[in-house]
Each structure stands twice: as C-alpha cells, then as structure tokens.
Design a protein around this motif. Sequence first.
Motif, PDB file in Angstrom:
ATOM      1  N   CYS A   5       1.178  -1.203  -0.010  1.00 16.81           N
ATOM      2  CA  CYS A   5       0.103  -0.005  -0.073  1.00 16.81           C
ATOM      3  C   CYS A   5       0.909   1.198  -0.159  1.00 16.81           C
ATOM      4  CB  CYS A   5      -0.846   0.036   1.300  1.00 16.81           C
ATOM      5  SG  CYS A   5      -2.149   1.368   1.313  1.00 16.81           S
ATOM      6  N   ILE A   6       0.761   1.962  -1.073  1.00 17.32           N
ATOM      7  CA  ILE A   6       1.816   3.191  -1.411  1.00 17.32           C
ATOM      8  C   ILE A   6       0.817   4.349  -1.052  1.00 17.32           C
ATOM      9  CG2 ILE A   6       3.214   4.382  -3.174  1.00 17.32           C
ATOM     10  CD1 ILE A   6       3.262   1.484  -4.208  1.00 17.32           C
ATOM     11  N   GLY A   7       1.361   5.151  -0.047  1.00 22.63           N
ATOM     12  CA  GLY A   7       0.484   6.421   0.323  1.00 22.63           C
ATOM     13  C   GLY A   7      -0.481   6.127   1.220  1.00 22.63           C
ATOM     14  N   LEU A   8      -0.401   6.723   2.418  1.00 24.03           N
ATOM     15  CA  LEU A   8      -1.129   6.248   3.781  1.00 24.03           C
ATOM     16  C   LEU A   8      -2.059   7.489   4.015  1.00 24.03           C
ATOM     17  CD1 LEU A   8       1.587   4.430   5.772  1.00 24.03           C
ATOM     18  CD2 LEU A   8      -0.328   3.587   4.114  1.00 24.03           C
ATOM     19  N   GLY A   9      -2.818   8.299   3.188  1.00 25.09           N
ATOM     20  CA  GLY A   9      -3.476   9.552   3.578  1.00 25.09           C
ATOM     21  C   GLY A   9      -4.890   8.976   3.768  1.00 25.09           C
ATOM     22  N   ASP A  10      -5.790   9.864   3.652  1.00 24.92           N
ATOM     23  CA  ASP A  10      -7.265   9.487   4.362  1.00 24.92           C
ATOM     24  C   ASP A  10      -7.796   8.409   3.654  1.00 24.92           C
ATOM     25  OD1 ASP A  10      -6.846  11.616   6.242  1.00 24.92           O
ATOM     26  OD2 ASP A  10      -8.166  12.848   4.996  1.00 24.92           O
ATOM     27  N   ILE A  11      -7.799   8.534   2.207  1.00 25.79           N
ATOM     28  CA  ILE A  11      -8.532   7.283   1.626  1.00 25.79           C
ATOM     29  C   ILE A  11      -7.878   5.890   1.850  1.00 25.79           C
ATOM     30  CG2 ILE A  11      -7.093   7.393  -0.597  1.00 25.79           C
ATOM     31  CD1 ILE A  11     -10.959   6.754  -0.542  1.00 25.79           C
ATOM     32  N   ALA A  12      -6.496   5.811   1.991  1.00 25.09           N
ATOM     33  CA  ALA A  12      -5.957   4.630   2.483  1.00 25.09           C
ATOM     34  C   ALA A  12      -6.496   4.102   3.661  1.00 25.09           C
ATOM     35  CB  ALA A  12      -4.476   4.618   2.376  1.00 25.09           C
ATOM     36  N   LEU A  28       0.748  -7.481   4.426  1.00 20.16           N
ATOM     37  CA  LEU A  28       0.727  -6.008   4.267  1.00 20.16           C
ATOM     38  C   LEU A  28       1.986  -5.465   4.255  1.00 20.16           C
ATOM     39  CD1 LEU A  28      -1.622  -4.265   3.118  1.00 20.16           C
ATOM     40  CD2 LEU A  28      -2.306  -3.647   5.609  1.00 20.16           C
ATOM     41  N   HIS A  29       2.311  -4.584   3.365  1.00 21.87           N
ATOM     42  CA  HIS A  29       3.392  -3.775   3.433  1.00 21.87           C
ATOM     43  C   HIS A  29       2.992  -2.401   3.126  1.00 21.87           C
ATOM     44  CE1 HIS A  29       6.915  -7.051   3.054  1.00 21.87           C
ATOM     45  NE2 HIS A  29       5.693  -7.431   2.781  1.00 21.87           N
ATOM     46  N   LEU A  30       3.727  -1.483   3.959  1.00 23.66           N
ATOM     47  CA  LEU A  30       3.164  -0.092   4.018  1.00 23.66           C
ATOM     48  C   LEU A  30       4.318   0.592   3.503  1.00 23.66           C
ATOM     49  CD1 LEU A  30       1.321   0.163   7.287  1.00 23.66           C
ATOM     50  CD2 LEU A  30       0.459  -0.431   4.988  1.00 23.66           C
ATOM     51  N   GLN A  31       4.082   1.673   2.568  1.00 22.72           N
ATOM     52  CA  GLN A  31       5.274   2.661   2.334  1.00 22.72           C
ATOM     53  C   GLN A  31       4.798   4.076   2.019  1.00 22.72           C
ATOM     54  OE1 GLN A  31       6.165   4.015  -1.314  1.00 22.72           O
ATOM     55  NE2 GLN A  31       7.230   5.233  -0.195  1.00 22.72           N
ATOM     56  N   THR A  32       5.550   4.862   2.825  1.00 26.95           N
ATOM     57  CA  THR A  32       4.992   6.392   2.588  1.00 26.95           C
ATOM     58  C   THR A  32       6.557   6.955   3.255  1.00 26.95           C
ATOM     59  OG1 THR A  32       3.995   8.381   3.368  1.00 26.95           O
ATOM     60  CG2 THR A  32       4.362   6.704   5.079  1.00 26.95           C
ATOM     61  N   ARG A  33       6.904   8.153   2.840  1.00 29.81           N
ATOM     62  CA  ARG A  33       8.179   8.815   2.896  1.00 29.81           C
ATOM     63  C   ARG A  33       7.883   9.583   4.399  1.00 29.81           C
ATOM     64  NH1 ARG A  33       9.168  12.482  -2.159  1.00 29.81           N
ATOM     65  NH2 ARG A  33       6.966  12.752  -1.915  1.00 29.81           N
ATOM     66  N   THR A  34       6.660   9.713   4.997  1.00 27.92           N
ATOM     67  CA  THR A  34       6.400  10.438   6.369  1.00 27.92           C
ATOM     68  C   THR A  34       6.430   9.443   7.365  1.00 27.92           C
ATOM     69  OG1 THR A  34       4.646  11.973   4.894  1.00 27.92           O
ATOM     70  CG2 THR A  34       4.690  11.973   7.260  1.00 27.92           C
ATOM     71  N   ALA A  35       7.544   9.624   8.030  1.00 30.59           N
ATOM     72  CA  ALA A  35       7.954   8.584   8.981  1.00 30.59           C
ATOM     73  C   ALA A  35       7.006   8.403  10.329  1.00 30.59           C
ATOM     74  CB  ALA A  35       9.307   8.859   9.825  1.00 30.59           C
ATOM     75  N   ARG A  52       7.316  -2.182   6.961  1.00 27.18           N
ATOM     76  CA  ARG A  52       7.230  -0.731   6.794  1.00 27.18           C
ATOM     77  C   ARG A  52       8.368  -0.283   5.990  1.00 27.18           C
ATOM     78  NH1 ARG A  52       6.663   0.406  13.295  1.00 27.18           N
ATOM     79  NH2 ARG A  52       5.033  -1.221  14.022  1.00 27.18           N
ATOM     80  N   HIS A  53       7.932   0.459   5.160  1.00 29.82           N
ATOM     81  CA  HIS A  53       9.010   1.009   4.144  1.00 29.82           C
ATOM     82  C   HIS A  53       8.827   2.543   3.798  1.00 29.82           C
ATOM     83  CE1 HIS A  53       9.411  -3.196   3.107  1.00 29.82           C
ATOM     84  NE2 HIS A  53       8.000  -3.238   3.170  1.00 29.82           N
ATOM     85  N   ALA A  54      10.301   2.921   3.914  1.00 27.26           N
ATOM     86  CA  ALA A  54      10.153   4.391   3.589  1.00 27.26           C
ATOM     87  C   ALA A  54      10.429   5.064   2.301  1.00 27.26           C
ATOM     88  CB  ALA A  54      11.138   4.952   4.556  1.00 27.26           C
ATOM     89  N   ASP A  55      10.719   4.247   1.372  1.00 26.26           N
ATOM     90  CA  ASP A  55      10.619   4.438  -0.074  1.00 26.26           C
ATOM     91  C   ASP A  55      10.217   3.344  -0.878  1.00 26.26           C
ATOM     92  OD1 ASP A  55      13.177   2.694  -0.861  1.00 26.26           O
ATOM     93  OD2 ASP A  55      13.963   3.846   0.750  1.00 26.26           O
ATOM     94  N   LEU A  56      10.396   3.447  -2.123  1.00 24.62           N
ATOM     95  CA  LEU A  56       9.656   2.543  -3.179  1.00 24.62           C
ATOM     96  C   LEU A  56      10.601   1.341  -3.422  1.00 24.62           C
ATOM     97  CD1 LEU A  56       6.951   1.788  -4.791  1.00 24.62           C
ATOM     98  CD2 LEU A  56       7.906   3.395  -6.700  1.00 24.62           C
ATOM     99  N   ASP A  57      11.898   1.851  -3.448  1.00 25.73           N
ATOM    100  CA  ASP A  57      12.801   1.030  -3.564  1.00 25.73           C
ATOM    101  C   ASP A  57      13.006  -0.417  -2.752  1.00 25.73           C
ATOM    102  OD1 ASP A  57      13.893   1.934  -6.131  1.00 25.73           O
ATOM    103  OD2 ASP A  57      15.572   3.148  -4.935  1.00 25.73           O
TER     104      ASP A  57
END
Length: 298
Positions: A5-12, A28-35, A52-57
């Motif tokens: 799941c890339i992006g953890l804003g309201d809709i996610a 489930l793997h989560l990715q966002t740059r906002t720690a 939990r992942h801080a970047d797409l790579d």
Amino acid sequence: MKVGCIGLGDIAQKAYLPVLAAQPGIELHLQTRTAATLARVAEQYRVPAAQRHADLDALLAQGLDAAFVHAPTAVHPEIVTRLLEAGVPTYVDKPLAYELADSVRLVELAEERGVSLAVGFNRRYAPGYAQCVEHPRELILMQKNRVGLPEEPRSMILDDFIHVVDTLRFLVPGTIDDVTVRARVEDGLLHHVVLQLAGDGFTALGVMNRLSGSTEEILEVSGQDTKRQVLNLADVVDHKGQPSVRRRGDWVPVARQRGIEQVALTFLDAVRDGTVVSGRDALATHELCERVVRGVLG
C-alpha cells in the motif's frame, strides 16, 4: 500474498486499509516517506517493522504480488511506471494521471508487460449504484456537490468529477453519440460543471457544483414511468406511485456501502487467479474527462 500500500493518506486509512488488513493470507507492506504516519498507521494495523518501508525501492525489493497506489495524483505516473516495469499487478486510486498522455502511456505499458492495471472506480461496485443497471435508464441524472470548494479545472475534474463521468459511462444503456459541456469559471477556478451525454433513447446528465451550499451525492435513473434515487450512496428510493425507501443497514461498513471493499477484493481475486485486468475501459473515462477539461477551458 504480499500486498503493498503506497501512500497512507485519508483514503488509504479510512477505506482501503481496513479492508486489506482484514483479509486472510495477505502480508501487508506499507510505504510512505512520512515517518510519523508510517509508524502510527503500522502500529494501528499491527504491521511488523520489516513490512514498513520509507521508499519505493525498499518496497519493490520485497517481491510484491500486488500493489495499491493511494499517493497524490501528481506522482502516480512515476510510481505506477515503476510497479508495472517490475511486473507488479497495480491498483491505482483514480485518476491514473492528470494528463491524458500519461494515462495512455501507463495503459500501454501495462499491456506491453502483460500486467494488471486497475483504476479505483468504486461506485461501479456500490450496491445502490450497481442495482441501477437493472432499472430502466432513459434519463440519468447524477449530482456530486460540495460547499465552498471552487478549484482549478483540471484537478477538480480529474480528482473528483471523474467519479461522475465514470458512473454515467457505467450506467448509460447504449453508445454515446453526443457530448456537451457547460461550466462556470471565475478567476481561474471552476465553480460548476454540467456534462450531458446522449445516445439512442437516453440522456445522461452529470452535475458538480462546488458552491452548492450542501455536500451531497444524488443519483437518479428513470424510464418507463418509474424512477430510482440513490442518496449519498446509502438510501435507495423507488418511485412508482408511492415512494418506497430502503435504508443502509446500521452495521454495513462504509467501505462496503461505497463499493470500495468489493472493488479491492475483485482486484485481489483476479491477481490470485492470474487474470490480467485491463485498464482500457478506465482509459475511456480519462479520455472523456479530457473532453470535459477542454470544454471547460474553451
């Protein structure tokens, strides 16, 4: 099944993660740059640190079986390109991109790679709307209105009015022969837009007013002296003589009422079955939205 799941804003957070986290057999793997957001959401859904992942790579290095993209629209082309090139079946919260050329490129890339590309038009799966396919549809009217939110035309149409456009395309009972656009733009901001689609035996009207005084979504389909209304994706009112009302059950989750649970699980089922989901029909909605943008901007 490893699902990113890339992006953890309201809709996610409000719609998709409650569905995905409840499914058996999903890692489930989560990715966002906002720690801070990553830590908070991961704790809420008990996602281990290794997922939990801080970047797409870092996320792509996990060997994903599928991915859901809920990042801002502006970065969709970059993220979706990376996923498709990695062979990851991808579900994108609408729209694919702000520019039609980018949307075309992504669909063509998915086809070249033989990878699924699904776009989150959840209203096709919302029970109240899906049931309207069974109703006579000589005249279709959909309104999706907001309070105090005039906006730059392209972003408003692609981020929000696209739901109206796609729902009309889903419900029209035949080929669209005529497209008409009317709008009010003031100081570069779109106040309201009206889309008319017509074909043999039907007319469909889509309306969005960003200064309407009310936040509401109303769908009406009518024909053969009957009418069905769906109010805010919840209550269904059938008119034939006396109106009859079917209200949303008190315990029906919002994600199910709005079709989000159904569209997400349909995508995951296709991935499990090895069925490739085509983005071509979604692209047709983006092409129609581009016509709306051109009609608004003149």
